[in-house]
Design an enzyme around this catalytic site. Structure first.
Site, PDB file in Angstrom:
ATOM      1  N   TYR A 153       0.839  -1.204   0.000  1.00 29.75           N
ATOM      2  CA  TYR A 153       0.000   0.000   0.000  1.00 29.75           C
ATOM      3  C   TYR A 153       0.877   1.258   0.000  1.00 29.75           C
ATOM      4  CZ  TYR A 153      -3.436   3.428   1.691  1.00 29.75           C
ATOM      5  OH  TYR A 153      -4.239   4.527   1.830  1.00 29.75           O
ATOM      6  N   LYS A 157       1.065   4.226  -2.932  1.00 25.68           N
ATOM      7  CA  LYS A 157       0.740   5.621  -2.658  1.00 25.68           C
ATOM      8  C   LYS A 157       1.947   6.533  -2.888  1.00 25.68           C
ATOM      9  CE  LYS A 157      -3.631   5.322  -1.538  1.00 25.68           C
ATOM     10  NZ  LYS A 157      -4.691   5.990  -2.350  1.00 25.68           N
TER      11      LYS A 157
END
Length: 255
Positions: A153, A157
């Protein structure tokens, strides 16, 4: 910004049926924009429409470029060119790195990075031709720092932030701005799912699990989705025309 400061603007919000996306869509509606939301779950989209938080909804998976282009075409046919594009759709997976195989990283990049670039590619040409556009990616503090057990994740990002900074330079003279908003842990159903996961894996109470998340925020709380929406709203306005290539943090001082 005035209540009708975005009148005449057409906004497209991905992941607009719930959480931050729905809060953003509702704020844009209140500011006078015509808002089309995009999502995969018809029930969430219908709920947002029925509440008056958007004017139209289109179903599409943001990882599918053809579906995104079809969704944008449908929105443009109904309400005209897209002026404001908020790429909010995203997902998170929590697992130790050694249990995060290539498929986990691929999935996070598909949703969180390609879910942004696919929509941008579908709207940027028209924005540049018309000399106006606002592109806002809803990223995360995980795009600016690391957290344990969410390496995929965080990587996805961080990629979004890099994309925003690069594209902002390409579009600097076109009238299009490109920015990211980076929330900390926000009071959404996605965080509620994270709380349930923590409780299930650790045996902690909800209060203990919540404390684990809010400890990252010096203010000791979850962010309200409306706070993110207000930041997006400002970036969409005329007064933010010199703000581009930025990753604006809304996280109580965490970064």
């Amino acid at each position: 910004m005035g209540t009708k400061s975005l009148k005449g603007r057409h906004a497209l919000v991905t992941g607009g049926g719930r959480g931050i996306g729905r809060a953003v869509a509702a704020s844009l509606v209140k500011a006078g924009a015509t808002v089309t939301i995009v999502g995969r779950k018809p029930a969430s989209l219908d709920e947002a429409l029925n509440a008056g938080d958007a004017h139209a909804a289109v179903m599409a998976d943001v990882t599918d470029m053809a579906a995104v282009q079809a969704a944008v075409h449908e929105a443009v046919e109904r309400y005209g060119p897209i002026d404001l594009m908020i790429a909010n759709a995203g997902a998170a997976v929590s697992a130790p790195f050694l249990k995060s195989g290539p498929e986990v990283f691929r999935n996070m990049l598909d949703v969180n990075l390609l879910g942004v670039t696919n929509v941008v590619q579908a709207v940027l040409g028209s924005m540049s031709e018309r000399g106006f556009g606002r592109i806002v990616a809803v990223a995360s503090t995980a795009g600016l720092k690391g957290y344990p057990y969410v390496s995929a994740y965080c990587a996805s990002k961080h990629a979004v932030i890099g994309f925003v900074k690069a594209l902002a330079l390409e579009t600097a003279k076109t009238g299009v701005t490109v920015n990211a908003v980076c929330p900390g842990f926000t009071d959404t159903d996605l965080v509620a799912e994270s709380l349930r996961t923590i409780m299930a894996k650790t045996g902690r109470s909800r209060e203990e699990a919540l404390s684990e998340l809010t400890r990252h925020n010096p203010q000791g709380r979850l962010i309200d989705p409306a706070e993110i929406a207000n930041t997006v709203l400002w970036l969409c306005g005329e007064q933010a025309r010199s703000v581009t290539g930025q990753a604006i943090v809304v996280a109580g001082g965490e970064i």
